[in-house]
Design a protein around this motif. Structure first.
Motif, PDB file in Angstrom:
ATOM      1  N   ILE A 106      11.362  -8.984 -14.855  1.00  0.00           N
ATOM      2  CA  ILE A 106      10.430  -8.134 -14.132  1.00  0.00           C
ATOM      3  C   ILE A 106       9.500  -9.004 -13.276  1.00  0.00           C
ATOM      4  N   THR A 107       9.280  -8.576 -12.046  1.00  0.00           N
ATOM      5  CA  THR A 107       8.323  -9.237 -11.164  1.00  0.00           C
ATOM      6  C   THR A 107       7.419  -8.176 -10.536  1.00  0.00           C
ATOM      7  N   ASP A 108       6.332  -8.633  -9.931  1.00  0.00           N
ATOM      8  CA  ASP A 108       5.423  -7.740  -9.208  1.00  0.00           C
ATOM      9  C   ASP A 108       5.585  -7.957  -7.712  1.00  0.00           C
ATOM     10  N   GLU A 109       5.593  -6.872  -6.964  1.00  0.00           N
ATOM     11  CA  GLU A 109       5.761  -6.953  -5.515  1.00  0.00           C
ATOM     12  C   GLU A 109       4.581  -6.252  -4.836  1.00  0.00           C
ATOM     13  N   VAL A 110       4.059  -6.872  -3.790  1.00  0.00           N
ATOM     14  CA  VAL A 110       2.950  -6.280  -3.038  1.00  0.00           C
ATOM     15  C   VAL A 110       3.508  -5.137  -2.185  1.00  0.00           C
ATOM     16  N   THR A 111       3.036  -3.918  -2.445  1.00  0.00           N
ATOM     17  CA  THR A 111       3.506  -2.752  -1.697  1.00  0.00           C
ATOM     18  C   THR A 111       2.557  -2.361  -0.571  1.00  0.00           C
ATOM     19  N   SER A 112       1.285  -2.663  -0.735  1.00  0.00           N
ATOM     20  CA  SER A 112       0.295  -2.357   0.300  1.00  0.00           C
ATOM     21  C   SER A 112      -0.973  -3.159   0.038  1.00  0.00           C
ATOM     22  N   GLN A 113      -1.844  -3.157   1.025  1.00  0.00           N
ATOM     23  CA  GLN A 113      -3.116  -3.869   0.907  1.00  0.00           C
ATOM     24  C   GLN A 113      -4.264  -2.936   1.303  1.00  0.00           C
ATOM     25  N   GLU A 114      -5.370  -3.081   0.601  1.00  0.00           N
ATOM     26  CA  GLU A 114      -6.556  -2.281   0.904  1.00  0.00           C
ATOM     27  C   GLU A 114      -7.747  -3.206   1.136  1.00  0.00           C
ATOM     28  N   GLU A 115      -8.569  -2.822   2.085  1.00  0.00           N
ATOM     29  CA  GLU A 115      -9.790  -3.577   2.368  1.00  0.00           C
ATOM     30  C   GLU A 115     -10.965  -2.887   1.683  1.00  0.00           C
ATOM     31  N   THR A 116     -11.747  -3.659   0.970  1.00  0.00           N
ATOM     32  CA  THR A 116     -12.907  -3.109   0.274  1.00  0.00           C
ATOM     33  C   THR A 116     -14.051  -4.121   0.344  1.00  0.00           C
ATOM     34  N   VAL A 117     -15.216  -3.694  -0.058  1.00  0.00           N
ATOM     35  CA  VAL A 117     -16.399  -4.558  -0.018  1.00  0.00           C
ATOM     36  C   VAL A 117     -16.871  -4.780  -1.444  1.00  0.00           C
ATOM     37  N   ASN A 118     -17.092  -6.049  -1.808  1.00  0.00           N
ATOM     38  CA  ASN A 118     -17.554  -6.355  -3.159  1.00  0.00           C
ATOM     39  C   ASN A 118     -19.067  -6.208  -3.260  1.00  0.00           C
ATOM     40  N   GLN A 119     -19.602  -6.550  -4.422  1.00  0.00           N
ATOM     41  CA  GLN A 119     -21.038  -6.372  -4.678  1.00  0.00           C
ATOM     42  C   GLN A 119     -21.913  -7.237  -3.773  1.00  0.00           C
ATOM     43  N   LYS A 120     -21.350  -8.316  -3.256  1.00  0.00           N
ATOM     44  CA  LYS A 120     -22.105  -9.202  -2.368  1.00  0.00           C
ATOM     45  C   LYS A 120     -22.003  -8.786  -0.905  1.00  0.00           C
ATOM     46  N   GLY A 121     -21.298  -7.689  -0.673  1.00  0.00           N
ATOM     47  CA  GLY A 121     -21.158  -7.226   0.693  1.00  0.00           C
ATOM     48  C   GLY A 121     -20.066  -7.936   1.474  1.00  0.00           C
ATOM     49  N   GLN A 122     -19.220  -8.655   0.784  1.00  0.00           N
ATOM     50  CA  GLN A 122     -18.143  -9.393   1.427  1.00  0.00           C
ATOM     51  C   GLN A 122     -16.878  -8.536   1.493  1.00  0.00           C
ATOM     52  N   LEU A 123     -16.152  -8.681   2.580  1.00  0.00           N
ATOM     53  CA  LEU A 123     -14.903  -7.947   2.744  1.00  0.00           C
ATOM     54  C   LEU A 123     -13.813  -8.594   1.895  1.00  0.00           C
ATOM     55  N   VAL A 124     -13.174  -7.796   1.064  1.00  0.00           N
ATOM     56  CA  VAL A 124     -12.147  -8.302   0.160  1.00  0.00           C
ATOM     57  C   VAL A 124     -10.871  -7.494   0.370  1.00  0.00           C
ATOM     58  N   ILE A 125      -9.742  -8.197   0.418  1.00  0.00           N
ATOM     59  CA  ILE A 125      -8.437  -7.543   0.551  1.00  0.00           C
ATOM     60  C   ILE A 125      -7.790  -7.481  -0.827  1.00  0.00           C
ATOM     61  N   VAL A 126      -7.478  -6.266  -1.253  1.00  0.00           N
ATOM     62  CA  VAL A 126      -6.889  -6.052  -2.576  1.00  0.00           C
ATOM     63  C   VAL A 126      -5.414  -5.709  -2.410  1.00  0.00           C
ATOM     64  N   ASP A 127      -4.569  -6.432  -3.132  1.00  0.00           N
ATOM     65  CA  ASP A 127      -3.126  -6.182  -3.086  1.00  0.00           C
ATOM     66  C   ASP A 127      -2.753  -5.124  -4.120  1.00  0.00           C
ATOM     67  N   ASN A 128      -2.031  -4.130  -3.694  1.00  0.00           N
ATOM     68  CA  ASN A 128      -1.481  -3.136  -4.613  1.00  0.00           C
ATOM     69  C   ASN A 128      -0.099  -3.604  -5.064  1.00  0.00           C
ATOM     70  N   LEU A 129       0.053  -3.853  -6.350  1.00  0.00           N
ATOM     71  CA  LEU A 129       1.289  -4.410  -6.881  1.00  0.00           C
ATOM     72  C   LEU A 129       2.128  -3.321  -7.546  1.00  0.00           C
ATOM     73  N   GLU A 130       3.426  -3.473  -7.422  1.00  0.00           N
ATOM     74  CA  GLU A 130       4.365  -2.548  -8.069  1.00  0.00           C
ATOM     75  C   GLU A 130       5.384  -3.357  -8.848  1.00  0.00           C
ATOM     76  N   PRO A 131       5.594  -3.032 -10.132  1.00  0.00           N
ATOM     77  CA  PRO A 131       6.582  -3.791 -10.920  1.00  0.00           C
ATOM     78  C   PRO A 131       8.000  -3.527 -10.425  1.00  0.00           C
TER      79      PRO A 131
END
Length: 236
Positions: A106-131
């Motif tokens: 089993i491996t994880d594959e990046v299916t999409s990416q989302e942009e969000t802001v963390n507590q420090k106000g920094q832009l963070v890209i979150v990878d959505n993984l699918e097994p």
């Protein structure tokens, strides 16, 4: 084991027009549906703009074009699934292949990416993984291939050593060079491993059962012939 199949059988197993299972696969999730709706809406607006500039002379053509474009959300999956099928049907030869499961992991594959802001106000890209299940199969000739597909619950029973069936495609008549493979069927678990359902699965399972029965009859006839040869004249 590799058994060449006729062109007619090949075209029955992978039809030109999308099957119900293929249509359902391409239909996708709500975001996919909304994307097609957006394309339909934008195209209809563009057609209306053209109509306003061109006048009533092109009204019939605009009406037909607008109707087709407006229903893209409905017929789009048929088009894209049929194009996928065409990618397989372009190969001249195919064969029924039977081998064994060699490895599974089993491996994880990046299916999409989302942009969000963390507590420090920094832009963070979150990878959505699918097994993903990675299924390696092979046979006694040394041929091996690995198929990667979304992981499902019914994949849990798959284990090394189990029989694996699939369709192989080639542009060489002797199938010496395999260009593409289909979904993989594990008969002992009645489970399919695939990202896209290329095959008409009911026909493939029926064909595999007929091949199994035919091989059993051949073995029985061979064993009977050997028994006859081993008997001495005194046995008659």
């Amino acid at each position: 084991m590799l058994i060449p199949l006729t062109r007619e059988t090949f075209q029955e197993l992978i039809p030109a027009v999308a099957t119900g299972a293929q249509y359902k696969y391409i239909w996708g999730k709500p975001p996919d549906f909304l994307r097609r709706m957006l394309i339909s809406a934008v195209t209809v607006v563009f057609v209306l703009i053209v109509y306003n500039f061109a006048g009533s002379d092109v009204a019939p053509l605009v009406l037909i074009t607008g109707l087709i474009a407006g229903l893209y959300w409905l017929w789009g999956p048929i088009l894209w699934a049929s194009l996928r099928n065409a990618e397989c049907r372009k190969y001249q030869y195919c064969g029924f292949w039977q081998g064994r499961v060699l490895d599974i992991y089993i491996t994880d594959e990046v299916t999409s990416q989302e942009e969000t802001v963390n507590q420090k106000g920094q832009l963070v890209i979150v990878d959505n993984l699918e097994p993903r299940i990675n299924l390696e199969v092979g046979d006694k000739t040394g041929f091996t291939t690995t198929l990667r597909a979304p992981l499902r619950k019914d994949h849990q029973g798959i284990a090394p050593g189990q029989a694996a069936l699939m369709l192989i495609m080639s542009n060489q008549e002797d199938l010496g060079r395999i260009a593409k493979v289909s979904d993989i069927y594990i008969p002992s678990r009645d489970v399919w491993v695939s990202d896209y359902p290329y095959l008409r699965r009911d026909l493939f399972v029926e064909m595999s059962q007929q091949i199994k029965k035919g091989r059993k009859k051949d073995r029985d006839r061979t064993n009977q012939s050997r028994d006859v040869k081993r008997r001495s004249p005194a046995d008659y």
